[in-house]
Design a protein around this motif. Structure first.
Motif, PDB file in Angstrom:
ATOM      1  N   MET A  97       0.821  -1.198   0.000  1.00 43.58           N
ATOM      2  CA  MET A  97       0.000   0.000   0.000  1.00 43.58           C
ATOM      3  C   MET A  97       0.869   1.268   0.000  1.00 43.58           C
ATOM      4  O   MET A  97       0.466   2.273  -0.561  1.00 43.58           O
ATOM      5  CB  MET A  97      -0.944  -0.026   1.211  1.00 43.58           C
ATOM      6  N   TYR A  98       2.045   1.177   0.611  1.00 40.35           N
ATOM      7  CA  TYR A  98       2.952   2.314   0.696  1.00 40.35           C
ATOM      8  C   TYR A  98       3.254   2.878  -0.696  1.00 40.35           C
ATOM      9  O   TYR A  98       3.122   4.085  -0.940  1.00 40.35           O
ATOM     10  CB  TYR A  98       4.244   1.873   1.407  1.00 40.35           C
ATOM     11  N   GLU A  99       3.652   2.000  -1.620  1.00 49.67           N
ATOM     12  CA  GLU A  99       3.990   2.445  -2.981  1.00 49.67           C
ATOM     13  C   GLU A  99       2.767   2.958  -3.727  1.00 49.67           C
ATOM     14  O   GLU A  99       2.871   3.915  -4.499  1.00 49.67           O
ATOM     15  CB  GLU A  99       4.664   1.308  -3.773  1.00 49.67           C
ATOM     16  N   GLU A 100       1.619   2.334  -3.500  1.00 49.82           N
ATOM     17  CA  GLU A 100       0.391   2.789  -4.152  1.00 49.82           C
ATOM     18  C   GLU A 100       0.026   4.203  -3.693  1.00 49.82           C
ATOM     19  O   GLU A 100      -0.409   5.029  -4.495  1.00 49.82           O
ATOM     20  CB  GLU A 100      -0.774   1.818  -3.869  1.00 49.82           C
ATOM     21  N   ILE A 101       0.202   4.459  -2.420  1.00 51.29           N
ATOM     22  CA  ILE A 101      -0.053   5.808  -1.891  1.00 51.29           C
ATOM     23  C   ILE A 101       0.869   6.808  -2.581  1.00 51.29           C
ATOM     24  O   ILE A 101       0.431   7.871  -3.033  1.00 51.29           O
ATOM     25  CB  ILE A 101       0.135   5.850  -0.361  1.00 51.29           C
ATOM     26  N   ASP A 120       2.356   6.496  -5.493  1.00 53.14           N
ATOM     27  CA  ASP A 120       2.010   6.614  -6.915  1.00 53.14           C
ATOM     28  C   ASP A 120       0.867   7.609  -7.129  1.00 53.14           C
ATOM     29  O   ASP A 120       0.955   8.500  -7.977  1.00 53.14           O
ATOM     30  CB  ASP A 120       1.608   5.251  -7.494  1.00 53.14           C
ATOM     31  N   VAL A 121      -0.197   7.455  -6.357  1.00 52.10           N
ATOM     32  CA  VAL A 121      -1.353   8.350  -6.489  1.00 52.10           C
ATOM     33  C   VAL A 121      -0.975   9.765  -6.056  1.00 52.10           C
ATOM     34  O   VAL A 121      -1.304  10.746  -6.736  1.00 52.10           O
ATOM     35  CB  VAL A 121      -2.553   7.814  -5.670  1.00 52.10           C
ATOM     36  N   LEU A 167      -7.660   5.701  -4.092  1.00 56.16           N
ATOM     37  CA  LEU A 167      -7.223   4.355  -3.706  1.00 56.16           C
ATOM     38  C   LEU A 167      -8.362   3.493  -3.165  1.00 56.16           C
ATOM     39  O   LEU A 167      -8.221   2.268  -3.082  1.00 56.16           O
ATOM     40  CB  LEU A 167      -6.112   4.444  -2.655  1.00 56.16           C
TER      41      LEU A 167
END
Length: 180
Positions: free
Chosen positions: A1-5, A7-8, A30
């Protein structure tokens, strides 16, 4: 989730700036809750710094790779560096610098400015210094790179992907005055 946060957040920060981006926007995109964000980051400023750190590392690696290519002329390298920034990391330079100077804490501001100098500005300075023998003797390289960034700012922020920056690079390097 860290990388997804990240990215967005990167997408939002680079298009809207720090101030106009909220953690609520990030969570909505997300499809997660605010506590999910705050599990990984204490505050929005921490997200911004991590986005800029990750982005700066990528920028530095790629700009130096282009600058160190042995088979290209200065003009070609400058154009490739600008095109890399346009294609891979579009950002509004003026918004980014405003964010760094006015919307984050002084401590984060200093860290972000150091990232900018090291990752964005330094490869251009290095390239011009390596080509100093082709520049006018009185050129202040740091000032020249600052002027190049001003020239790039409108181009990088433009959504017109067809614009040809090579004319600007030519004018930047050769000027408009023809001595006799």
């Amino acid at each position: 989730m860290y990388e997804e946060i990240l990215d967005v957040a990167e997408q939002l920060f680079m298009t809207q700036g720090y101030q106009a981006t909220s953690t609520r926007q990030i969570t909505q995109i997300l499809g997660v809750t605010q506590p999910t964000i705050y599990y990984h980051f204490k505050k929005k400023e921490d997200i911004y710094y991590q986005v800029m750190l990750r982005l700066s590392n990528d920028v530095e690696i790629n700009l130096k790779k282009i600058a160190n290519a042995s088979n290209s002329a200065l003009e070609i390298k400058l154009l490739e560096m600008v095109e890399f920034l346009k294609a891979k990391h579009p950002f509004n330079l003026f918004v980014m610098m405003h964010d760094i100077q006015h919307t984050v804490s002084k401590e984060t501001s200093m860290k972000l400015y150091q990232l900018f100098l090291k990752s964005y500005k330094s490869p251009f300075i290095q390239l011009l210094q390596e080509n100093k023998n082709h520049l006018q003797h009185s050129v202040d390289i740091d000032f020249a790179v600052s002027q190049l960034f001003i020239l790039m700012a409108a181009y990088l922020d433009s959504t017109d992907r067809s614009e040809d920056f090579s004319k600007r690079i030519y004018l930047y390097l050769h000027g408009i005055y023809q001595s006799e």
